[in-house]
Write a protein that holds these residues in place. Structure first.
Motif, short mmCIF file in Angstrom:
data_model
loop_
_atom_site.label_atom_id
_atom_site.label_comp_id
_atom_site.label_asym_id
_atom_site.label_seq_id
_atom_site.Cartn_x
_atom_site.Cartn_y
_atom_site.Cartn_z
N LEU A 9 0.83 -1.20 0.00
CA LEU A 9 0.00 0.00 0.00
C LEU A 9 0.87 1.25 0.00
O LEU A 9 1.69 1.44 0.90
N PHE A 10 0.70 2.09 -1.02
CA PHE A 10 1.46 3.34 -1.15
C PHE A 10 0.51 4.54 -1.05
O PHE A 10 -0.66 4.43 -1.42
N VAL A 11 1.05 5.65 -0.60
CA VAL A 11 0.28 6.88 -0.50
C VAL A 11 0.85 7.91 -1.49
O VAL A 11 2.00 8.32 -1.34
N PRO A 12 0.08 8.33 -2.50
CA PRO A 12 0.53 9.42 -3.36
C PRO A 12 0.52 10.72 -2.54
O PRO A 12 -0.53 11.16 -2.07
N THR A 13 1.70 11.30 -2.35
CA THR A 13 1.87 12.45 -1.47
C THR A 13 2.53 13.60 -2.23
O THR A 13 3.58 13.40 -2.85
N TYR A 14 1.93 14.78 -2.17
CA TYR A 14 2.58 15.94 -2.76
C TYR A 14 3.65 16.41 -1.78
O TYR A 14 3.36 16.70 -0.62
N ARG A 15 4.90 16.49 -2.25
CA ARG A 15 6.02 16.93 -1.41
C ARG A 15 6.48 18.31 -1.86
O ARG A 15 7.01 18.46 -2.97
N TYR A 16 6.28 19.27 -1.00
CA TYR A 16 6.62 20.66 -1.32
C TYR A 16 8.09 20.84 -1.72
O TYR A 16 8.36 21.53 -2.71
N ILE A 45 10.20 19.02 -3.34
CA ILE A 45 10.50 18.60 -4.71
C ILE A 45 9.48 19.13 -5.71
O ILE A 45 9.66 18.99 -6.92
N GLY A 46 8.39 19.71 -5.21
CA GLY A 46 7.37 20.27 -6.08
C GLY A 46 6.68 19.23 -6.94
O GLY A 46 6.30 19.51 -8.07
N ASP A 47 6.48 18.03 -6.39
CA ASP A 47 5.91 16.95 -7.18
C ASP A 47 5.28 15.90 -6.26
O ASP A 47 5.47 15.92 -5.04
N VAL A 48 4.56 14.97 -6.89
CA VAL A 48 3.93 13.87 -6.16
C VAL A 48 4.94 12.74 -5.99
O VAL A 48 5.71 12.44 -6.91
N SER A 49 4.94 12.14 -4.82
CA SER A 49 5.85 11.05 -4.49
C SER A 49 5.05 9.86 -4.01
O SER A 49 4.17 10.01 -3.15
N LEU A 50 5.33 8.67 -4.56
CA LEU A 50 4.70 7.44 -4.07
C LEU A 50 5.48 6.98 -2.84
O LEU A 50 6.68 6.69 -2.94
N GLU A 51 4.81 6.91 -1.70
CA GLU A 51 5.50 6.63 -0.45
C GLU A 51 4.72 5.68 0.44
O GLU A 51 3.50 5.57 0.33
N LYS A 87 11.12 2.10 -13.57
CA LYS A 87 10.78 3.34 -14.25
C LYS A 87 11.16 4.58 -13.45
O LYS A 87 11.00 5.70 -13.93
N GLY A 88 11.64 4.39 -12.23
CA GLY A 88 11.98 5.53 -11.39
C GLY A 88 10.77 6.24 -10.82
O GLY A 88 10.82 7.42 -10.48
N SER A 89 9.65 5.53 -10.67
CA SER A 89 8.42 6.12 -10.16
C SER A 89 8.43 6.29 -8.64
O SER A 89 7.63 7.06 -8.11
N VAL A 90 9.29 5.55 -7.95
CA VAL A 90 9.41 5.68 -6.49
C VAL A 90 10.80 6.24 -6.22
O VAL A 90 11.81 5.58 -6.47
N THR A 91 10.84 7.47 -5.72
CA THR A 91 12.14 8.12 -5.48
C THR A 91 12.36 8.50 -4.02
O THR A 91 13.44 8.95 -3.67
N CYS A 92 11.37 8.32 -3.18
CA CYS A 92 11.50 8.65 -1.76
C CYS A 92 12.53 7.72 -1.12
O CYS A 92 12.35 6.49 -1.09
N GLY A 93 13.62 8.29 -0.61
CA GLY A 93 14.69 7.49 -0.02
C GLY A 93 14.23 6.67 1.18
O GLY A 93 14.66 5.53 1.36
N VAL A 94 13.34 7.23 2.00
CA VAL A 94 12.84 6.51 3.17
C VAL A 94 12.01 5.31 2.73
O VAL A 94 12.14 4.21 3.26
N THR A 95 11.15 5.52 1.72
CA THR A 95 10.33 4.42 1.21
C THR A 95 11.19 3.33 0.59
O THR A 95 10.98 2.14 0.84
N LEU A 96 12.17 3.72 -0.21
CA LEU A 96 13.05 2.73 -0.84
C LEU A 96 13.83 1.94 0.20
O LEU A 96 13.96 0.71 0.11
N ALA A 97 14.34 2.62 1.23
CA ALA A 97 15.09 1.94 2.28
C ALA A 97 14.19 1.01 3.09
O ALA A 97 14.57 -0.10 3.43
#
Length: 196
Positions: free
Chosen positions: A66-73, A75-81, A171-181
């Protein structure tokens, strides 16, 4: 076959000569410390300390992860986290993880059912505070309405199978370092099924 891995050489530490606080608020403190490098060169090192430790929870269920699409100020973009945040004052990390899961996804999980699988550091070159990593099994019947904090911008959580997650990673769709770790720790701990 020998499974032992040779320990890497240990580099000399950068020594703090003086902690210099340059900014602080209820969330944390920014320092621009006076330091000395192993070579003897003096300089400054920027360091952020959160007021409380962080948490991230890897939610799993029959549909996968389960991922949460989150707008991160920043980076100015949505992050799957994965759901994440910080502990409140005097709040145990497991309780904070269960609270963040409920706030950001609407899924409830008793803190006693969370499994702690490790700690990660979001940015070892800047942030000193660690993030506790948990896994939780959740089911659709447990879902209610998400209630994110006022300064959070999230949409409905999305389920992804293992194959979909691998495609997102490629595809590089998940870039959040905390989520990846957190995903890496969960996979290493064997807490995520091979199916999904």
């Amino acid at each position: 076959m020998d499974d032992a891995v040779d320990a890497p050489a240990v580099p000399e530490p950068i020594r703090r000569r003086r902690a210099v606080e340059v900014f602080g608020n209820r969330f944390g403190t920014l320092f621009n410390d006076e330091v000395v490098a192993p070579t003897g060169v003096e300089g400054q090192y920027l360091r952020w300390r959160w007021s409380h430790s962080g948490v991230v929870v890897v939610p799993t269920g029959p549909a996968g992860y389960l991922f949460v699409p989150t707008y991160r100020y920043p980076i100015g973009d949505v992050s799957l986290e994965f759901p994440r945040g910080g502990c409140d004052a005097d709040e145990a990390p497991a309780r904070a993880a269960a609270r963040e899961l409920r706030e950001e996804t609407g899924y409830a999980c008793d803190a006693s059912l969370l499994r702690r699988i490790g700690t990660v550091h979001a940015d070892t070159g800047l942030i000193e505070t660690g993030v506790h990593v948990f896994t939780a099994e959740v089911h659709d019947a447990e879902a209610s309405t998400a209630r994110p904090e006022a300064m959070e911008s999230v949409t409905d959580p999305v389920w992804a199978s293992r194959e979909e997650v691998l495609t997102w990673l490629q595809k590089g769709s998940v870039t959040c370092g905390v989520t990846l770790a957190a995903l890496a720790l969960a996979l290493a701990a064997g807490s995520l099924s091979d199916g999904g």
